[in-house]
Design an enzyme around this catalytic site. Structure first.
Site: not given
Length: 237
Positions: A90, A93, A112
């Site tokens: 994954d 940010d 997630e």
């Protein structure tokens, strides 16, 4: 067409490819959400088509990753059908030096977190711009909220020292709606000194489903960088 004048895309492609190569035949794979992870899903499909990978199944974390997996021929399964996940891949940010993360730019952080925390190994794929000294330095902290609780949650977040605002849609009138039908509040904190404590405090607010702090979850960070004009991948473990 990608050119040498597009270094960010080159970095994302390179790290996506490196992440796909972490997957071995027979694995159950958590498929993350975001621009870098999209390249990973694409490369997984190419490995399957060439016969270099066999018998893998993906568990998507969003509608986006579901669509991409189907597009590139990655077979899918669900958490109802498996009791073990080998690896989750994954994006993030922000990533701090302790491998803690802020996620949720794509409003998929709830799914997630479920998938990433269940995996035996969680690999994070980012380009070098996502590395920060302290979480919250460049990116607001997303919090998924049940719609009826939006105003009480905003007030509770303000008491924690946050500056919240409801995330609004782009090319869409009104707020962003998550895959679960909820809203996202983006929060600015002057300083996130204790991510683990803040993660728990936010999730204890009635009406909050999940927030974008991922503390102590990541095992490996794959970082795309440009070195002498060429994309490389650096591993932080």
């Amino acid at each position: 067409m990608v050119t040498e004048q597009d270094p960010t895309t080159l970095m994302k492609q390179q790290v996506g490819k490196a992440a796909a190569e972490e997957v071995k035949s027979g694995m159950i794979v958590g498929l993350g959400t975001g621009s870098t992870t999209a390249y990973m899903i694409q490369f997984l499909g190419e490995l399957l088509q060439r016969g270099e990978l066999k018998d893998i199944k993906g568990i998507p974390t969003s509608f986006q990753s579901t669509v991409l997996a189907k597009k590139y021929g990655v077979p899918l399964t669900t958490l109802d059908e498996v009791d073990y996940m080998d690896i989750a891949i994954d994006g993030a940010d922000e990533v701090d030096p302790q491998k803690n993360l802020i996620k949720g730019g794509g409003a998929a952080h709830t799914r997630e977190k479920i998938v990433d925390c269940l995996a035996e190994k969680f690999v994070v794929v980012v380009d070098s711009s996502k590395l920060v000294d302290k979480l919250g330095s460049t990116f607001l902290l997303p919090v998924e909220v049940i719609p009826m609780a939006m105003n009480p949650v905003i007030r509770a977040i303000e008491k924690l020292g946050g500056q919240p605002e409801v995330r609004m849609g782009v090319k869409k009138a009104g707020p962003i709606v998550t895959d679960q039908g909820n809203l996202v509040i983006d929060v600015k904190f002057d300083s996130i000194d204790n991510p683990g404590e803040l993660e728990k405090s936010l999730n204890n607010i009635p009406g909050v489903l999940e927030n974008g702090l991922f503390v102590g979850v990541a095992d490996v960070i794959l970082v795309g960088e440009i070195d002498n004009g060429k994309p490389i991948v650096r591993t932080i473990s």
